[in-house]
Design a protein around this motif. Structure first.
Motif, PDB file in Angstrom:
ATOM      1  N   ALA A 135      11.435  36.248  -7.376  1.00  0.00           N
ATOM      2  CA  ALA A 135      12.855  36.414  -7.690  1.00  0.00           C
ATOM      3  C   ALA A 135      13.729  36.185  -6.462  1.00  0.00           C
ATOM      4  O   ALA A 135      14.953  36.127  -6.578  1.00  0.00           O
ATOM      5  CB  ALA A 135      13.100  37.818  -8.245  1.00  0.00           C
ATOM      6  N   TRP A 136      13.120  36.041  -5.295  1.00  0.00           N
ATOM      7  CA  TRP A 136      13.895  35.797  -4.082  1.00  0.00           C
ATOM      8  C   TRP A 136      14.472  34.398  -4.071  1.00  0.00           C
ATOM      9  O   TRP A 136      15.383  34.113  -3.299  1.00  0.00           O
ATOM     10  CB  TRP A 136      13.035  36.050  -2.840  1.00  0.00           C
ATOM     11  CG  TRP A 136      12.591  37.469  -2.732  1.00  0.00           C
ATOM     12  CD1 TRP A 136      11.338  37.958  -2.995  1.00  0.00           C
ATOM     13  CD2 TRP A 136      13.389  38.594  -2.386  1.00  0.00           C
ATOM     14  NE1 TRP A 136      11.321  39.322  -2.818  1.00  0.00           N
ATOM     15  CE2 TRP A 136      12.565  39.731  -2.440  1.00  0.00           C
ATOM     16  CE3 TRP A 136      14.726  38.750  -2.023  1.00  0.00           C
ATOM     17  CZ2 TRP A 136      13.036  41.008  -2.149  1.00  0.00           C
ATOM     18  CZ3 TRP A 136      15.197  40.021  -1.736  1.00  0.00           C
ATOM     19  CH2 TRP A 136      14.359  41.131  -1.805  1.00  0.00           C
ATOM     20  N   GLY A 137      13.962  33.537  -4.923  1.00  0.00           N
ATOM     21  CA  GLY A 137      14.512  32.185  -5.018  1.00  0.00           C
ATOM     22  C   GLY A 137      14.028  31.300  -3.890  1.00  0.00           C
ATOM     23  O   GLY A 137      13.413  31.748  -2.934  1.00  0.00           O
ATOM     24  N   ALA A 138      14.288  30.049  -4.036  1.00  0.00           N
ATOM     25  CA  ALA A 138      13.859  29.073  -3.026  1.00  0.00           C
ATOM     26  C   ALA A 138      14.987  28.834  -2.038  1.00  0.00           C
ATOM     27  O   ALA A 138      16.074  28.414  -2.419  1.00  0.00           O
ATOM     28  CB  ALA A 138      13.454  27.773  -3.699  1.00  0.00           C
ATOM     29  N   ALA A 139      14.718  29.130  -0.795  1.00  0.00           N
ATOM     30  CA  ALA A 139      15.620  28.795   0.309  1.00  0.00           C
ATOM     31  C   ALA A 139      17.023  29.395   0.163  1.00  0.00           C
ATOM     32  O   ALA A 139      18.021  28.734   0.412  1.00  0.00           O
ATOM     33  CB  ALA A 139      15.686  27.288   0.496  1.00  0.00           C
ATOM     34  N   LYS A 140      17.097  30.659  -0.213  1.00  0.00           N
ATOM     35  CA  LYS A 140      18.390  31.348  -0.234  1.00  0.00           C
ATOM     36  C   LYS A 140      18.669  31.924   1.148  1.00  0.00           C
ATOM     37  O   LYS A 140      17.758  32.342   1.864  1.00  0.00           O
ATOM     38  CB  LYS A 140      18.395  32.475  -1.273  1.00  0.00           C
ATOM     39  CG  LYS A 140      18.489  31.974  -2.708  1.00  0.00           C
ATOM     40  CD  LYS A 140      18.662  33.136  -3.663  1.00  0.00           C
ATOM     41  CE  LYS A 140      18.761  32.673  -5.099  1.00  0.00           C
ATOM     42  NZ  LYS A 140      18.956  33.808  -6.025  1.00  0.00           N
ATOM     43  N   PRO A 141      19.941  31.981   1.548  1.00  0.00           N
ATOM     44  CA  PRO A 141      20.290  32.529   2.857  1.00  0.00           C
ATOM     45  C   PRO A 141      20.147  34.051   2.896  1.00  0.00           C
ATOM     46  O   PRO A 141      20.350  34.733   1.884  1.00  0.00           O
ATOM     47  CB  PRO A 141      21.746  32.107   3.044  1.00  0.00           C
ATOM     48  CG  PRO A 141      22.259  31.893   1.665  1.00  0.00           C
ATOM     49  CD  PRO A 141      21.095  31.450   0.830  1.00  0.00           C
ATOM     50  N   ALA A 142      19.785  34.549   4.064  1.00  0.00           N
ATOM     51  CA  ALA A 142      19.619  35.987   4.247  1.00  0.00           C
ATOM     52  C   ALA A 142      20.006  36.366   5.676  1.00  0.00           C
ATOM     53  O   ALA A 142      19.981  35.524   6.577  1.00  0.00           O
ATOM     54  CB  ALA A 142      18.174  36.391   3.973  1.00  0.00           C
ATOM     55  N   ALA A 143      20.363  37.635   5.839  1.00  0.00           N
ATOM     56  CA  ALA A 143      20.660  38.172   7.166  1.00  0.00           C
ATOM     57  C   ALA A 143      20.129  39.596   7.230  1.00  0.00           C
ATOM     58  O   ALA A 143      19.902  40.243   6.203  1.00  0.00           O
ATOM     59  CB  ALA A 143      22.156  38.142   7.448  1.00  0.00           C
ATOM     60  N   ILE A 144      19.939  40.059   8.469  1.00  0.00           N
ATOM     61  CA  ILE A 144      19.366  41.382   8.709  1.00  0.00           C
ATOM     62  C   ILE A 144      20.258  42.153   9.674  1.00  0.00           C
ATOM     63  O   ILE A 144      20.660  41.632  10.712  1.00  0.00           O
ATOM     64  CB  ILE A 144      17.968  41.267   9.337  1.00  0.00           C
ATOM     65  CG1 ILE A 144      17.023  40.439   8.464  1.00  0.00           C
ATOM     66  CG2 ILE A 144      17.379  42.655   9.602  1.00  0.00           C
ATOM     67  CD1 ILE A 144      15.742  40.028   9.172  1.00  0.00           C
ATOM     68  N   ILE A 145      20.543  43.394   9.300  1.00  0.00           N
ATOM     69  CA  ILE A 145      21.178  44.346  10.210  1.00  0.00           C
ATOM     70  C   ILE A 145      20.231  45.534  10.287  1.00  0.00           C
ATOM     71  O   ILE A 145      19.907  46.138   9.260  1.00  0.00           O
ATOM     72  CB  ILE A 145      22.554  44.795   9.697  1.00  0.00           C
ATOM     73  CG1 ILE A 145      23.524  43.613   9.610  1.00  0.00           C
ATOM     74  CG2 ILE A 145      23.122  45.907  10.576  1.00  0.00           C
ATOM     75  CD1 ILE A 145      24.863  43.943   8.953  1.00  0.00           C
ATOM     76  N   THR A 146      19.748  45.845  11.491  1.00  0.00           N
ATOM     77  CA  THR A 146      18.879  47.000  11.643  1.00  0.00           C
ATOM     78  C   THR A 146      19.577  48.055  12.490  1.00  0.00           C
ATOM     79  O   THR A 146      20.384  47.742  13.362  1.00  0.00           O
ATOM     80  CB  THR A 146      17.520  46.620  12.270  1.00  0.00           C
ATOM     81  OG1 THR A 146      17.724  45.868  13.464  1.00  0.00           O
ATOM     82  CG2 THR A 146      16.688  45.802  11.295  1.00  0.00           C
ATOM     83  N   THR A 147      19.256  49.313  12.200  1.00  0.00           N
ATOM     84  CA  THR A 147      19.911  50.428  12.870  1.00  0.00           C
ATOM     85  C   THR A 147      18.878  51.390  13.437  1.00  0.00           C
ATOM     86  O   THR A 147      17.735  51.441  12.983  1.00  0.00           O
ATOM     87  CB  THR A 147      20.805  51.214  11.893  1.00  0.00           C
ATOM     88  OG1 THR A 147      19.979  51.839  10.914  1.00  0.00           O
ATOM     89  CG2 THR A 147      21.822  50.323  11.224  1.00  0.00           C
ATOM     90  N   SER A 148      19.334  52.150  14.413  1.00  0.00           N
ATOM     91  CA  SER A 148      18.483  53.160  15.022  1.00  0.00           C
ATOM     92  C   SER A 148      19.366  54.177  15.729  1.00  0.00           C
ATOM     93  O   SER A 148      20.398  53.808  16.296  1.00  0.00           O
ATOM     94  CB  SER A 148      17.541  52.502  16.036  1.00  0.00           C
ATOM     95  OG  SER A 148      16.854  53.468  16.787  1.00  0.00           O
TER      96      SER A 148
END
Length: 187
Positions: free
Chosen positions: A104-117
Motif C-alpha cells: 500500500a506504500w505505492g511505487a516511488a511515492k515521496p517521503a520525509a522523516i522527522i525524528t525527535t529525542s
C-alpha cells in the motif's frame, strides 16, 4: 497554482500527548495551500500476522492500507527507541507492505522523516533505520535537509505554542518537502 498534495503522517509515538503528535499538528499551519496533512493512526493495528491477512483481513489493516493508497506521499514523525524505530511504527510499515506484491506504500511515492529525542542526538538511529525500510518500500526519501530534533521537550511553551526557532526550522523542512513532492510526482 500548484496542486495541493495529500500527505499521510505516521507518528511513531502512541502517547496521546507526545511531542511527535504536537509537532504533527503544528505543521498544518506551515503547509497551508500546499499540503493537506492527515494523521494516519497506527495504534490499533494488530501485530502483523500473515494468518490474519487472508480473504478477510482485520478492518484496521484495510482502513490503514486504504489511507496509504490514497496518499500522495508520507511524512514520518517519530521518537527513537533503543537506537531504532518504535515497534508500533515497524508494525505499521509491515502491515502496509503486505500481502507480498500488494504494498500500500505505492511505487516511488515521496517521503520525509522527522525524528525527535529529548537528548542531543535527535533520533539519528531511528531516522537511518527508517531510511533502510524506505529502500525496500520504494519510497523516495527526501535526502536534504535532514530533520533530527534534539531537546524536543523544549519546543512548546506552557500553552502548547511552538517556539519561533523550531517553527522556522520546521518551515524550511516543509518547504523542502513540498519541493521534493513536486519534483518526485511531476518528473
Amino acid at each position: 497554482m500548484s496542486r495541493i498534495y495529500s500527505i499521510a503522517i505516521l507518528i511513531g509515538s502512541l502517547r496521546r500527548d507526545s511531542t511527535n503528535r504536537k509537532i504533527a499538528t503544528a505543521l498544518n499551519e506551515l503547509t497551508a495551500g500546499k499540503l493537506t496533512l492527515n494523521i494516519v493512526e497506527i495504534g490499533d493495528l494488530p501485530l502483523y500476522n500473515q494468518d490474519l491477512d487472508g480473504d478477510t483481513p482485520p478492518p484496521s489493516y484495510t482502513s490503514f492500507r486504504n489511507a496509504l493508497y490514497n496518499a500522495d506521499g508520507f511524512l514520518f514523525i517519530t521518537p527513537e527507541y533503543n537506537r531504532s524505530i518504535p515497534g508500533a511504527l515497524k508494525n505499521a510499515i509491515d502491515v502496509g507492505s503486505r500481502p507480498y506484491g500488494k504494498s500500500a506504500w505505492g511505487a516511488a511515492k515521496p517521503a520525509a522523516i522527522i525524528t525527535t529525542s529529548p537528548g542531543q542526538i535527535g533520533g539519528f538511529g531511528a531516522n537511518h533505520h527508517l531510511r533502510q525500510c524506505f529502500v525496500f518500500l520504494n519510497l523516495l526519501c527526501m535526502q536534504q535537509p535532514e530533520a533530527y530534533l534534539g531537546n524536543a521537550g523544549s519546543f512548546f511553551d506552557e500553552n502548547g505554542i511552538l517556539n519561533e526557532n523550531i517553527k522556522s526550522f520546521l518551515q524550511n523542512i516543509m518547504d523542502a518537502f513540498f519541493t521534493h513532492i513536486e519534483s518526485s510526482l511531476n518528473s
